[in-house]
Scaffold this motif. Structure first.
Motif, PDB file in Angstrom:
ATOM      1  N   TRP A 298       0.832  -0.972   0.126  1.00 63.18           N
ATOM      2  CA  TRP A 298      -0.025   0.221  -0.453  1.00 63.18           C
ATOM      3  C   TRP A 298       1.259   1.812  -0.159  1.00 63.18           C
ATOM      4  CZ3 TRP A 298      -5.015   0.584  -1.163  1.00 63.18           C
ATOM      5  CH2 TRP A 298      -5.899   2.225  -0.116  1.00 63.18           C
ATOM      6  N   PRO A 299       0.378   1.786  -1.216  1.00 62.67           N
ATOM      7  CA  PRO A 299       1.579   3.447  -1.097  1.00 62.67           C
ATOM      8  C   PRO A 299       1.425   4.328  -0.151  1.00 62.67           C
ATOM      9  CG  PRO A 299      -0.150   3.478  -2.833  1.00 62.67           C
ATOM     10  CD  PRO A 299      -0.723   2.055  -2.236  1.00 62.67           C
ATOM     11  N   GLY A 300       2.128   5.129   0.052  1.00 61.80           N
ATOM     12  CA  GLY A 300       2.132   6.743   1.352  1.00 61.80           C
ATOM     13  C   GLY A 300       2.234   5.867   3.038  1.00 61.80           C
ATOM     14  N   LEU A 301       2.229   5.146   3.143  1.00 59.02           N
ATOM     15  CA  LEU A 301       2.312   4.342   4.749  1.00 59.02           C
ATOM     16  C   LEU A 301       3.919   4.538   4.820  1.00 59.02           C
ATOM     17  CD1 LEU A 301       0.043   0.704   5.186  1.00 59.02           C
ATOM     18  CD2 LEU A 301       0.010   3.486   5.893  1.00 59.02           C
ATOM     19  N   ALA A 302       4.009   5.970   5.881  1.00 58.88           N
ATOM     20  CA  ALA A 302       5.179   5.767   6.733  1.00 58.88           C
ATOM     21  C   ALA A 302       6.025   4.691   7.024  1.00 58.88           C
ATOM     22  CB  ALA A 302       5.503   6.590   7.564  1.00 58.88           C
ATOM     23  N   PRO A 303       7.264   4.439   7.120  1.00 63.38           N
ATOM     24  CA  PRO A 303       8.131   3.314   8.036  1.00 63.38           C
ATOM     25  C   PRO A 303       7.960   2.691   9.286  1.00 63.38           C
ATOM     26  CG  PRO A 303       9.549   4.275   5.971  1.00 63.38           C
ATOM     27  CD  PRO A 303       8.831   5.238   6.398  1.00 63.38           C
TER      28      PRO A 303
END
Length: 362
Positions: A298-303
């Motif tokens: 899923w894109p955009g999730l902070a590490p």
């Protein structure tokens, strides 16, 4: 689009299903719209009651005797949406669930944001408890629009969108997806119009809260909550993916099969796998792999948040029942994003510390 002068720009359809306690607040919020006072002809308000057997009808007639009321014998959400759309005359239509409400500027802001080619205008909602107390969070965490929403839809079968009350649909778009088949959509009928919007036009987002949504509490997905049981929530995910895939095929839009999962869907299926409620026949190992892969993709999730989500899922799935339930409740506490614009929503250090403390005590 050429409109007759008699057609209002926006229709607010208050959809009520056994919400005697809350329905008056929803109606009053529609009547308090600044658009109604500044440009009365631009706003239409009507109410659909879906088979309520509590005191809802009396409350509606007491608080809004002047408003059109459609009283159905059927308590199906799909039936209520179908009836509301058939009766509404607005260019844009908001289905306001009766346990929610709109802020006074909502209608005016939605009309200002709309432009030709837009299938849906969406906005955030304040999360509140049953007594109207703010919980300091906004739904959803992410608002996706334009090409990004369509890309996510094709890959994951979902995108960042608010619950039903935070969406204003263009009537030309709704005419493509309504009326709904009422048999499979007794509950969760908003799934179809919300999901398909990026495939039929542009989705535009207003990043501020223009309404409020009631939370069912920490145990909403561990027992029976606002939208039914955990089993109902898991079923709607599976049903929504199937409906979306069929619709995209009819539209000739290529998409991933099977679709991935949005983070909130992945969390719900983890709860279903652990506490019961996952659809019968759902392969556990394959579902776990699908859940974990979706969180990683899923894109955009902070590490830090991605790691937090994976740790939460592993803990819920593997720990003994009592500590697993304690950790599962963090799912509700961390819904949406923080309401304070000065805080970075994805850093969430407090959530990370809470999870770490819980794990150390186990």
């Amino acid at each position: 689009m050429n409109l007759h002068t008699s057609r209002p720009r926006l229709s607010i359809v208050v959809v009520n299903r056994r919400r005697e306690r809350f329905v008056a607040h929803a109606i009053e919020s529609a009547l308090a719209q600044t658009l109604r006072h500044d440009t009365p002809e631009a706003l239409e308000i009507l109410i659909v009651d879906a088979g309520s057997r509590d005191g809802s009808l009396a409350a509606i007639r007491r608080h809004a005797p002047q408003l059109p009321l459609i009283a159905l014998d059927d308590d199906s959400e799909a039936a209520a949406m179908n009836a509301g759309f058939a009766a509404a005359r607005g260019e844009l239509i908001v289905f306001l669930e009766s346990e929610d409400w709109l802020h006074p500027e909502a209608a005016a802001e939605v009309l200002a944001a709309w432009r030709p080619g837009v299938s849906k205008v969406q906005f955030r909602l304040d999360l509140v408890d049953a007594d109207d107390r703010p919980l300091g969070r906004l739904l959803p965490r992410d608002l996706h629009g334009g090409a990004q929403a369509l890309a996510l839809l094709r890959e994951f079968g979902a995108y960042g969108s608010p619950p039903c009350s935070g969406n204003a649909f263009h009537r030309d778009y709704l005419a493509r997806v309504l009326p709904l088949d009422e048999a499979p959509w007794h509950d969760g009928a908003d799934t179809v119009p919300i999901l398909l919007a990026p495939a039929c036009g542009e989705v535009r987002s207003i990043p501020v809260a223009l309404g409020a949504c009631r939370s069912g509490g920490e145990d909403e997905l561990l027992a029976v909550g606002r939208h039914g049981s955990l089993a109902d929530a898991c079923r709607r995910i599976d049903q929504g993916k199937q409906a979306l895939s069929s619709a995209l095929e009819r539209l000739g839009i290529a998409h991933r099969r099977p679709a991935g999962l949005a983070p909130w869907e992945a969390r719900t299926l983890v709860l279903g796998l652990r506490f019961g409620g996952a659809p019968a026949g759902l392969p556990r190992r394959r579902t776990v792999v699908r859940v974990l892969r979706s969180v990683l993709r899923w894109p955009g999730l902070a590490p830090a948040r991605r790691l937090l989500m994976l740790g939460w899922m592993v803990a819920v799935l593997l720990l003994p029942d009592t500590p697993a339930r304690r950790i599962a409740r963090l799912h509700r506490r961390e819904s949406g994003t923080v309401a304070d614009p000065g805080r970075e929503p994805d850093s969430s250090p407090a959530a990370q510390h809470r999870l770490a403390r819980l794990l150390r005590r186990l």
